[in-house]
Design a protein around this motif. Sequence first.
Motif, PDB file in Angstrom:
ATOM      1  N   UNK A 123       0.803  -1.224   0.000  1.00 44.85           N
ATOM      2  CA  UNK A 123       0.000   0.000   0.000  1.00 44.85           C
ATOM      3  C   UNK A 123       0.836   1.273   0.000  1.00 44.85           C
ATOM      4  N   UNK A 124       2.089   1.193   0.428  1.00 42.22           N
ATOM      5  CA  UNK A 124       2.932   2.388   0.483  1.00 42.22           C
ATOM      6  C   UNK A 124       3.798   2.570  -0.763  1.00 42.22           C
ATOM      7  N   UNK A 125       3.686   1.658  -1.717  1.00 38.35           N
ATOM      8  CA  UNK A 125       4.438   1.825  -2.964  1.00 38.35           C
ATOM      9  C   UNK A 125       3.870   3.003  -3.746  1.00 38.35           C
ATOM     10  N   UNK A 126       4.739   3.811  -4.359  1.00 38.62           N
ATOM     11  CA  UNK A 126       4.271   4.999  -5.094  1.00 38.62           C
ATOM     12  C   UNK A 126       3.259   4.689  -6.199  1.00 38.62           C
ATOM     13  N   UNK A 127       3.461   3.608  -6.955  1.00 31.58           N
ATOM     14  CA  UNK A 127       2.518   3.287  -8.023  1.00 31.58           C
ATOM     15  C   UNK A 127       1.154   2.876  -7.472  1.00 31.58           C
ATOM     16  N   UNK A 128       1.128   2.214  -6.333  1.00 31.62           N
ATOM     17  CA  UNK A 128      -0.137   1.828  -5.712  1.00 31.62           C
ATOM     18  C   UNK A 128      -0.839   3.069  -5.155  1.00 31.62           C
ATOM     19  N   UNK A 129      -0.081   3.943  -4.523  1.00 27.38           N
ATOM     20  CA  UNK A 129      -0.652   5.188  -3.989  1.00 27.38           C
ATOM     21  C   UNK A 129      -1.250   6.016  -5.125  1.00 27.38           C
ATOM     22  N   UNK A 130      -0.565   6.065  -6.262  1.00 23.61           N
ATOM     23  CA  UNK A 130      -1.070   6.823  -7.411  1.00 23.61           C
ATOM     24  C   UNK A 130      -2.402   6.249  -7.890  1.00 23.61           C
ATOM     25  N   UNK A 131      -2.478   4.918  -8.042  1.00 26.49           N
ATOM     26  CA  UNK A 131      -3.730   4.286  -8.471  1.00 26.49           C
ATOM     27  C   UNK A 131      -4.835   4.476  -7.436  1.00 26.49           C
ATOM     28  N   UNK A 132      -4.475   4.372  -6.167  1.00 26.49           N
ATOM     29  CA  UNK A 132      -5.440   4.542  -5.077  1.00 26.49           C
ATOM     30  C   UNK A 132      -6.027   5.946  -5.107  1.00 26.49           C
ATOM     31  N   UNK A 133      -5.153   6.942  -5.275  1.00 24.10           N
ATOM     32  CA  UNK A 133      -5.591   8.341  -5.313  1.00 24.10           C
ATOM     33  C   UNK A 133      -6.469   8.599  -6.529  1.00 24.10           C
ATOM     34  N   UNK A 134      -6.082   8.077  -7.685  1.00 22.07           N
ATOM     35  CA  UNK A 134      -6.881   8.285  -8.897  1.00 22.07           C
ATOM     36  C   UNK A 134      -8.238   7.599  -8.769  1.00 22.07           C
ATOM     37  N   UNK A 135      -8.264   6.418  -8.182  1.00 25.34           N
ATOM     38  CA  UNK A 135      -9.532   5.713  -7.979  1.00 25.34           C
ATOM     39  C   UNK A 135     -10.439   6.504  -7.040  1.00 25.34           C
ATOM     40  N   UNK A 136      -9.846   7.107  -6.025  1.00 33.06           N
ATOM     41  CA  UNK A 136     -10.624   7.929  -5.089  1.00 33.06           C
ATOM     42  C   UNK A 136     -11.261   9.099  -5.829  1.00 33.06           C
TER      43      UNK A 136
END
Length: 152
Positions: A123-136
């Motif tokens: 969950x703290x990987x930058x690519x996962x954070x980016x996808x998480x933020x975009x999904x939000x």
Amino acid sequence: MASPTKLQKRSKRAKIKAKQQRVERSIPLSARPNSRPENIGSIQWFEQLFAQFREAEKRSRKAFFVALYTSLADLIALNHKLESELTESEDPSEAMAVLCRCIVVDYRKWAHGATEAETFEWLTRPDVIKDFTQAKIDAITEFTAGFSEDEE
């Protein structure tokens, strides 16, 4: 005859109730074991939810996160006790984040055999954070569009 202010309040309440009913109807029957909120949280309910997450994750990680946000909104709409607990907490956004993390941890255990530590690292990987933020952002846009449709 009621005052304009009272009529506006009634209209607003009716729109909110109609939105909640639409959300309840939008959840597939397979995701609602007996269509009763007290069954939310059963093992079968979560297995069905996680199966939906797995299908979304096959498309993309962002699709998985959108499915997560959507299911959280549905879960809260169907479980009024959870809704009141979240809104009455000191920091509702933090409470929502904790709920989200718990579901992701459980899902990754179920789907990938990942430990809690591995999931937090993921969950703290930058690519996962980016996808998480975009999904939000996408989920909020979708929810907002639903509210603006209610006002029409």
